[in-house]
Design a protein around this motif. Sequence first.
Motif, PDB file in Angstrom:
ATOM      1  N   ARG A  31      22.006  80.298  40.984  1.00  0.00           N
ATOM      2  CA  ARG A  31      22.080  81.731  41.242  1.00  0.00           C
ATOM      3  C   ARG A  31      20.860  82.373  40.597  1.00  0.00           C
ATOM      4  N   THR A  32      20.164  83.236  41.320  1.00  0.00           N
ATOM      5  CA  THR A  32      18.982  83.882  40.769  1.00  0.00           C
ATOM      6  C   THR A  32      19.147  85.396  40.799  1.00  0.00           C
ATOM      7  N   LEU A  33      18.635  86.029  39.770  1.00  0.00           N
ATOM      8  CA  LEU A  33      18.583  87.488  39.672  1.00  0.00           C
ATOM      9  C   LEU A  33      17.147  87.874  39.364  1.00  0.00           C
TER      10      LEU A  33
ATOM     11  N   THR B 216      22.478  80.332  36.166  1.00  0.00           N
ATOM     12  CA  THR B 216      21.887  81.596  36.576  1.00  0.00           C
ATOM     13  C   THR B 216      20.482  81.692  35.998  1.00  0.00           C
TER      14      THR B 216
ATOM     15  N   GLU C 171      19.792  89.579  44.077  1.00  0.00           N
ATOM     16  CA  GLU C 171      20.571  88.372  43.794  1.00  0.00           C
ATOM     17  C   GLU C 171      20.488  87.416  44.973  1.00  0.00           C
TER      18      GLU C 171
ATOM     19  N   ARG D  84      27.634  92.489  34.121  1.00  0.00           N
ATOM     20  CA  ARG D  84      27.936  91.506  35.162  1.00  0.00           C
ATOM     21  C   ARG D  84      28.786  90.351  34.622  1.00  0.00           C
TER      22      ARG D  84
END
Length: 274
Positions: free
Chosen positions: A42-44, A16, A9, A77
């Motif tokens: 936000r990156t996953l 996201t 993350e 999540r």
Amino acid sequence: MISSLYAAERGAGPKTVVFLHGFGGCHGDWQEVISTLALGSRTLAYDLPGHGLSLDFPGGGPAKAAARAVLADLAARRIRRVHLVGHSMGGAAAVLMALAEPERIASLTLLAPGGFGTEINGPLLRCYAAAAGKSEIRACLAAMSGPQSLPSERIVDMLGKMRARPGQLQKLVEIAASMTRGDRQGVIPRERLETLDMPVMVVWGIDDAVLPFTQADGLPAHFHLHHVLEAGHMLVEEAPGLIAEIVRRNMKRRSRPLRPKSAAAADRSLPAKD
């Protein structure tokens, strides 16, 4: 090794972005793309089942298992909606996710995705699965890249360390065998693709030696298609800046209502290009 799904993350923001790597890769494949993109998002970046830090995830295998696992992880999540980016096997998983839970996917960016045609370079993928030393990994990456692209030493080192973990090579060999049985891959029916109403961008290298770029022919008319000249299958490493820009553009597009089948059929042979 852990028995849960791993995701790296980074960043923060109202949007996201989820990244799914291709067969034999891991979350680190996306480092340069995410470095360019991450500002304000936000990156996953996941390690898909059977890969990297998700090696021991139960049921690790091809795209269907990966799609189920990532959707379950996003639910755990409490992430309601994501922009989804998938490469190769990860692209097939991304499509299956979008088909299963379309309300969760804000946009879909697919890089040489699996499942768009039966042809697949089984011998090369099986060779890549079994590649252990850096010289073997480097040779396979070169064969999967465009003629002007040299494999990144960062990627070679990263994959070498990943494959040194106990059980990793055996798992990759198993997954490759199931993916390329009879040197054919499973296909996602075109009529199912027609039902996707989120913005969809498909990117393909003209010199792809794993999945021919002609598998993008005849896509639904509302898909956008971008061909990359002098690029092969490893688009994430070969053109990270371009991929980051394409993801950014696709994230800004709005979902469009699906057109009646008669209208879509009229120009299906001329997919929109950026």
